[in-house]
Scaffold this motif. Structure first.
Motif, short mmCIF file in Angstrom:
data_model
loop_
_atom_site.label_atom_id
_atom_site.label_comp_id
_atom_site.label_asym_id
_atom_site.label_seq_id
_atom_site.Cartn_x
_atom_site.Cartn_y
_atom_site.Cartn_z
N LEU A 1 -26.38 -8.71 -2.90
CA LEU A 1 -26.58 -7.49 -2.12
C LEU A 1 -28.03 -7.37 -1.69
O LEU A 1 -28.95 -7.50 -2.49
N ASP A 2 -28.24 -7.10 -0.41
CA ASP A 2 -29.57 -6.81 0.13
C ASP A 2 -29.68 -5.29 0.22
O ASP A 2 -29.28 -4.68 1.21
N SER A 3 -30.18 -4.67 -0.83
CA SER A 3 -30.16 -3.21 -0.95
C SER A 3 -31.07 -2.49 0.03
O SER A 3 -30.96 -1.27 0.17
N LYS A 4 -31.92 -3.20 0.75
CA LYS A 4 -32.79 -2.51 1.70
C LYS A 4 -32.01 -1.88 2.85
O LYS A 4 -32.51 -1.02 3.55
N HIS A 5 -30.74 -2.29 3.04
CA HIS A 5 -29.91 -1.74 4.11
C HIS A 5 -28.99 -0.62 3.64
O HIS A 5 -28.33 0.01 4.47
N THR A 6 -28.94 -0.34 2.36
CA THR A 6 -28.00 0.62 1.80
C THR A 6 -28.19 2.03 2.35
O THR A 6 -27.22 2.66 2.79
N ALA A 7 -29.40 2.54 2.36
CA ALA A 7 -29.63 3.93 2.74
C ALA A 7 -29.23 4.24 4.19
O ALA A 7 -28.78 5.35 4.48
N LYS A 8 -29.34 3.27 5.08
CA LYS A 8 -28.97 3.56 6.46
C LYS A 8 -27.47 3.57 6.68
O LYS A 8 -27.01 3.82 7.79
N ARG A 9 -26.70 3.32 5.63
CA ARG A 9 -25.24 3.34 5.72
C ARG A 9 -24.62 4.49 4.93
O ARG A 9 -23.42 4.54 4.74
N LEU A 10 -25.47 5.42 4.46
CA LEU A 10 -24.98 6.57 3.69
C LEU A 10 -25.38 7.87 4.38
O LEU A 10 -26.52 8.01 4.82
N PRO A 11 -24.46 8.83 4.48
CA PRO A 11 -24.75 10.08 5.20
C PRO A 11 -25.85 10.88 4.53
O PRO A 11 -26.01 10.86 3.31
N GLY A 12 -26.63 11.55 5.37
CA GLY A 12 -27.64 12.47 4.87
C GLY A 12 -28.95 11.84 4.43
O GLY A 12 -29.85 12.55 3.98
N THR A 13 -29.12 10.54 4.56
CA THR A 13 -30.37 9.90 4.13
C THR A 13 -31.43 10.00 5.23
O THR A 13 -31.12 10.22 6.40
N ALA A 14 -32.67 9.83 4.83
CA ALA A 14 -33.77 9.86 5.80
C ALA A 14 -33.61 8.76 6.85
O ALA A 14 -33.94 8.97 8.02
N GLN A 15 -33.09 7.61 6.46
CA GLN A 15 -32.92 6.51 7.40
C GLN A 15 -31.89 6.86 8.49
O GLN A 15 -32.08 6.53 9.66
N VAL A 16 -30.82 7.54 8.11
CA VAL A 16 -29.82 7.96 9.09
C VAL A 16 -30.43 9.01 10.02
O VAL A 16 -30.26 8.95 11.25
N GLN A 17 -31.16 9.95 9.46
CA GLN A 17 -31.80 10.97 10.29
C GLN A 17 -32.81 10.36 11.26
O GLN A 17 -32.93 10.81 12.41
#
Length: 112
Positions: free
Chosen positions: A10-26
């Motif tokens: 798993l390359d965890s650096k991409h995880t946050a942009k695939r979960l709702p409500g995160t700073a990366q999605v915003q």
């Protein structure tokens, strides 16, 4: 042949942009781009394991090996910058040259 028959990590650096409500999605939405997110982290993990076990190889596109699987129930949704959403039913695992992967909810297989 289906599934991924080698050890990948798993390359965890991409995880946050695939979960709702995160700073990366915003940040993506703020830049006028759509975000493809899973319903939650448990769904993301379930989809990754299903694609690894029985996903179909769809090709090498933009230097990533890609495997995908269509699900009968929504696994996530696409959020447009205007706030509208559409459900997503296709899970894709992307693997780079170092055997690191991340998983993405999509409308269908990536195209070259």
């Amino acid at each position: 042949m289906s599934g991924i028959n080698r050890e990948i990590f798993l390359d965890s650096k991409h995880t946050a942009k695939r979960l709702p409500g995160t700073a990366q999605v915003q940040r993506l939405l703020g830049r006028g781009r759509a975000a493809h997110v899973f319903h939650d982290e448990a769904t993301m993990e379930r989809v990754a394991q299903a694609v690894i076990a029985s996903g179909e190889f769809t090709g090498i596109i933009r230097e990533y090996e890609r495997y995908g699987l269509l699900f009968s129930e929504s696994i996530g949704y696409r959020i447009d910058p205007d706030g509208s959403t559409i459900p997503l039913f296709y899970g894709e695992v992307k693997i780079n040259a170092e055997n690191r992967y991340h998983v993405i909810p999509r409308t269908g297989p990536s195209e070259g």
